[in-house]
Scaffold this motif. Structure first.
Motif, PDB file in Angstrom:
ATOM      1  N   ASP A  24      -3.343  23.310  22.908  1.00 34.27           N
ATOM      2  CA  ASP A  24      -4.532  22.654  22.364  1.00 34.27           C
ATOM      3  C   ASP A  24      -5.081  23.356  21.126  1.00 34.27           C
ATOM      4  O   ASP A  24      -6.094  22.934  20.568  1.00 34.27           O
ATOM      5  CB  ASP A  24      -5.625  22.553  23.438  1.00 34.27           C
ATOM      6  N   ASP A  25      -4.414  24.434  20.693  1.00 30.26           N
ATOM      7  CA  ASP A  25      -4.848  25.159  19.501  1.00 30.26           C
ATOM      8  C   ASP A  25      -4.236  24.527  18.253  1.00 30.26           C
ATOM      9  O   ASP A  25      -3.094  24.060  18.274  1.00 30.26           O
ATOM     10  CB  ASP A  25      -4.413  26.627  19.574  1.00 30.26           C
ATOM     11  N   HIS A  26      -4.991  24.560  17.160  1.00 28.66           N
ATOM     12  CA  HIS A  26      -4.478  24.077  15.882  1.00 28.66           C
ATOM     13  C   HIS A  26      -3.298  24.971  15.478  1.00 28.66           C
ATOM     14  O   HIS A  26      -3.350  26.195  15.653  1.00 28.66           O
ATOM     15  CB  HIS A  26      -5.579  24.129  14.818  1.00 28.66           C
ATOM     16  N   PRO A  27      -2.213  24.406  14.928  1.00 30.02           N
ATOM     17  CA  PRO A  27      -1.042  25.206  14.551  1.00 30.02           C
ATOM     18  C   PRO A  27      -1.333  26.325  13.549  1.00 30.02           C
ATOM     19  O   PRO A  27      -0.588  27.305  13.476  1.00 30.02           O
ATOM     20  CB  PRO A  27      -0.076  24.184  13.952  1.00 30.02           C
ATOM     21  N   GLN A  28      -2.415  26.225  12.817  1.00 30.05           N
ATOM     22  CA  GLN A  28      -2.792  27.270  11.857  1.00 30.05           C
ATOM     23  C   GLN A  28      -2.938  28.629  12.540  1.00 30.05           C
ATOM     24  O   GLN A  28      -2.778  29.664  11.904  1.00 30.05           O
ATOM     25  CB  GLN A  28      -4.097  26.883  11.154  1.00 30.05           C
ATOM     26  N   VAL A  29      -3.173  28.637  13.852  1.00 29.26           N
ATOM     27  CA  VAL A  29      -3.332  29.891  14.583  1.00 29.26           C
ATOM     28  C   VAL A  29      -2.093  30.772  14.440  1.00 29.26           C
ATOM     29  O   VAL A  29      -2.203  32.004  14.375  1.00 29.26           O
ATOM     30  CB  VAL A  29      -3.686  29.638  16.070  1.00 29.26           C
ATOM     31  N   VAL A  30      -0.915  30.184  14.357  1.00 25.65           N
ATOM     32  CA  VAL A  30       0.322  30.966  14.220  1.00 25.65           C
ATOM     33  C   VAL A  30       0.360  31.639  12.843  1.00 25.65           C
ATOM     34  O   VAL A  30       0.665  32.831  12.734  1.00 25.65           O
ATOM     35  CB  VAL A  30       1.579  30.101  14.449  1.00 25.65           C
ATOM     36  N   THR A  31       0.018  30.901  11.804  1.00 28.20           N
ATOM     37  CA  THR A  31      -0.032  31.482  10.458  1.00 28.20           C
ATOM     38  C   THR A  31      -1.084  32.579  10.391  1.00 28.20           C
ATOM     39  O   THR A  31      -0.833  33.658   9.846  1.00 28.20           O
ATOM     40  CB  THR A  31      -0.318  30.396   9.405  1.00 28.20           C
ATOM     41  N   ASP A  32      -2.264  32.325  10.959  1.00 28.69           N
ATOM     42  CA  ASP A  32      -3.338  33.321  10.934  1.00 28.69           C
ATOM     43  C   ASP A  32      -2.933  34.605  11.640  1.00 28.69           C
ATOM     44  O   ASP A  32      -3.232  35.700  11.178  1.00 28.69           O
ATOM     45  CB  ASP A  32      -4.611  32.754  11.572  1.00 28.69           C
ATOM     46  N   PHE A  33      -2.245  34.478  12.762  1.00 28.45           N
ATOM     47  CA  PHE A  33      -1.878  35.631  13.579  1.00 28.45           C
ATOM     48  C   PHE A  33      -0.660  36.370  13.025  1.00 28.45           C
ATOM     49  O   PHE A  33      -0.596  37.588  13.078  1.00 28.45           O
ATOM     50  CB  PHE A  33      -1.629  35.179  15.022  1.00 28.45           C
ATOM     51  N   SER A  34       0.305  35.630  12.457  1.00 32.40           N
ATOM     52  CA  SER A  34       1.559  36.246  11.994  1.00 32.40           C
ATOM     53  C   SER A  34       1.574  36.561  10.507  1.00 32.40           C
ATOM     54  O   SER A  34       2.344  37.403  10.057  1.00 32.40           O
ATOM     55  CB  SER A  34       2.751  35.330  12.307  1.00 32.40           C
ATOM     56  N   GLY A  35       0.775  35.837   9.739  1.00 31.47           N
ATOM     57  CA  GLY A  35       0.818  35.984   8.287  1.00 31.47           C
ATOM     58  C   GLY A  35       1.965  35.218   7.648  1.00 31.47           C
ATOM     59  O   GLY A  35       2.157  35.273   6.445  1.00 31.47           O
ATOM     60  N   ILE A  36       2.737  34.480   8.455  1.00 34.34           N
ATOM     61  CA  ILE A  36       3.866  33.690   7.951  1.00 34.34           C
ATOM     62  C   ILE A  36       3.390  32.251   7.781  1.00 34.34           C
ATOM     63  O   ILE A  36       2.920  31.627   8.731  1.00 34.34           O
ATOM     64  CB  ILE A  36       5.072  33.735   8.931  1.00 34.34           C
TER      65      ILE A  36
END
Length: 155
Positions: A24-36
């Motif tokens: 249910d999290d917005h996919p941007q969370v992966v970019t924010d957390f990984s920097g990729i």
């Protein structure tokens, strides 16, 4: 140029894509957390678009959040096979190893899709023990999608 001449110059092509479903999290969370930065993000509830033409399909909506990262497609050269884009993907993930280990545990709907377009009749690839060990470290599944695009040999 004849069809046979065109086929003679075609080279096998290989690539890999990482998919992380973010619940249910917005996919941007992966970019924010990984920097990729994602190659593409699909957001739950947005209009569904066709993968190739990117046309919006009215009345059809995305049912899940998905973060997608694709490595550059590689063409065959000596010592370049399907394992090379996979190794490249793992090297990128290694730049943020702890972040990706945490993300893949937090979001268990994930996998790497490796694809290949073969123009030769008996293609092959090898997964080295180093690649297998890295995949095990990340605890991620790998899917292989392979196509033979050469002329039909067996009649």
């Amino acid at each position: 140029m004849s069809l046979q001449e065109v086929e003679a110059v075609r080279k096998n092509e290989y690539g890999c894509t990482l998919f992380i479903g973010t619940l249910d999290d917005h996919p941007q969370v992966v970019t924010d957390f990984s920097g990729i930065k994602a190659s593409e993000m699909i957001v739950k509830g947005t209009n569904w678009v066709t993968p190739t033409s990117k046309k919006v399909i009215e009345g059809k909506f995305n049912e899940a959040n998905l973060w997608i990262y694709e490595v550059e497609k590689r063409a065959y050269e000596p010592d370049v096979y399907l394992n090379n884009p996979l190794e490249h993907m793992l090297k990128i993930m290694d730049t943020q190893r702890e972040a990706f280990i945490d993300l893949l545990r937090r979001y268990p709907k994930n996998h790497i899709l490796c694809y290949a377009y073969f123009y030769e009749f008996n293609p092959y690839f090898i997964l080295t023990k180093e690649v297998v060990n890295k995949l095990n470290l990340y605890g991620i599944d790998v899917e292989f999608d392979m196509y033979y695009l050469g002329e039909e040999v067996i009649k």
